[in-house]
Enzyme design. Structure first.
Site, PDB file in Angstrom:
ATOM      1  CE1 TYR A  27       4.014  -5.695   2.845  1.00 54.52           C
ATOM      2  CE2 TYR A  27       5.486  -6.754   4.425  1.00 54.52           C
ATOM      3  CZ  TYR A  27       4.316  -6.066   4.149  1.00 54.52           C
ATOM      4  OH  TYR A  27       3.451  -5.747   5.158  1.00 54.52           O
ATOM      5  CG  HIS A 104      -1.977  -0.622   0.640  1.00 53.07           C
ATOM      6  ND1 HIS A 104      -1.258  -0.169   1.718  1.00 53.07           N
ATOM      7  CD2 HIS A 104      -3.067   0.153   0.534  1.00 53.07           C
ATOM      8  CE1 HIS A 104      -1.898   0.854   2.254  1.00 53.07           C
ATOM      9  NE2 HIS A 104      -3.007   1.073   1.555  1.00 53.07           N
TER      10      HIS A 104
HETATM   11  O1  CA2 Z   1       1.103  -3.927   1.516  1.00 57.69           O
HETATM   12  C1  CA2 Z   1       1.572  -2.815   1.782  1.00 57.69           C
HETATM   13  O2  CA2 Z   1       2.182  -2.128   0.962  1.00 57.69           O
HETATM   14  C2  CA2 Z   1       1.456  -2.248   3.205  1.00 57.69           C
HETATM   15  O3  CA2 Z   1       1.185  -0.863   3.101  1.00 57.69           O
HETATM   16  C3  CA2 Z   1       2.795  -2.483   3.876  1.00 57.69           C
HETATM   17  C4  CA2 Z   1       2.810  -2.080   5.356  1.00 57.69           C
HETATM   18  C5  CA2 Z   1       1.635  -2.720   6.084  1.00 57.69           C
HETATM   19  O4  CA2 Z   1       1.598  -2.257   7.421  1.00 57.69           O
HETATM   20  C6  CA2 Z   1       0.317  -2.417   5.407  1.00 57.69           C
HETATM   21  O5  CA2 Z   1      -0.717  -3.083   6.101  1.00 57.69           O
HETATM   22  C7  CA2 Z   1       0.326  -2.910   3.973  1.00 57.69           C
HETATM   23  C8  CA2 Z   1       4.086  -2.566   6.050  1.00 57.69           C
HETATM   24  C9  CA2 Z   1       5.331  -2.172   5.402  1.00 57.69           C
HETATM   25  C10 CA2 Z   1       6.435  -2.985   6.025  1.00 57.69           C
HETATM   26  O6  CA2 Z   1       7.316  -3.349   5.007  1.00 57.69           O
HETATM   27  C11 CA2 Z   1       8.218  -4.340   5.261  1.00 57.69           C
HETATM   28  C12 CA2 Z   1       8.921  -4.779   4.173  1.00 57.69           C
HETATM   29  C13 CA2 Z   1       9.832  -5.788   4.347  1.00 57.69           C
HETATM   30  C14 CA2 Z   1      10.060  -6.335   5.595  1.00 57.69           C
HETATM   31  C15 CA2 Z   1       9.351  -5.870   6.689  1.00 57.69           C
HETATM   32  C16 CA2 Z   1       8.429  -4.860   6.512  1.00 57.69           C
END
Ligand code: CA2
Length: 151
Positions: A27, A104
């Site tokens: 991310y 996303h």
């Molecule tokens: O890629 C994306 O933006 C997602 O929407 C992010 C979601 C995931 O479940 C989707 O499949 C794709 C997860 C967000 C979690 O974000 C975090 C960021 C940093 C550390 C842990 C989680």
């Protein structure tokens, strides 16, 4: 008929408050505040105000989406994990009848099988996947284009 409001809603779903604190390989290292600033600046450049909401609770997200019906011209949403599970969130998005942009940060198509399906995509006008946090300002610009074409 009244003019479309010059305000957008940015919705970030569960766990996106953790951006920049963990999983930088997936991310990146920018924070939720950085994301909200980028999106707010992109909206301002086109003369729009941005209302930013992040919650880990599905009902709070649904309430924010329903409220947008009253005073927003469109919604940019990264539904987080609810993308792949929530019919209720999709119903809220289709119910408000506003232009929707789904974002996303990661390329979900290069990840696990369960991330390959989005309940939201079928009700989105714009979809931006895998552009990192720069997908947000791009989605804002495209959402405004769709909103203006509709009004
Ligand atoms: O890629 C994306 O933006 C997602 O929407 C992010 C979601 C995931 O479940 C989707 O499949 C794709 C997860 C967000 C979690 O974000 C975090 C960021 C940093 C550390 C842990 C989680």
């Amino acid at each position: 008929m009244s003019e479309s409001p010059r305000r957008l809603l940015l919705v970030n779903g569960p766990n996106l408050n953790l951006l920049g604190t963990r999983e930088p390989a997936v991310y990146g290292s920018d924070t939720l505040a950085d994301v909200e600033q980028l999106a707010t600046d992109a909206a301002a450049a086109a003369g729009y105000e941005m209302r930013c909401v992040q919650s880990n609770h599905e009902g709070i997200l649904i309430d924010a989406i329903q409220d947008a019906r009253l005073d927003c011209a469109g919604i940019v949403i990264n539904p987080g994990g609810l993308t792949h599970t929530s019919i209720a969130l999709r119903d809220a998005l289709s119910g408000v009848d506003l232009p929707i942009a789904e974002v996303h940060i990661s390329n979900v198509h290069r990840r696990e099988e369960f991330r390959q399906h989005s309940y939201v995509s079928a009700v989105a006008d714009v979809i931006v996947i895998g552009a990192g946090i720069y997908g947000y300002p791009f989605a804002v610009a495209q959402l405004i284009r769709v909103a203006q074409a509709r009004s």
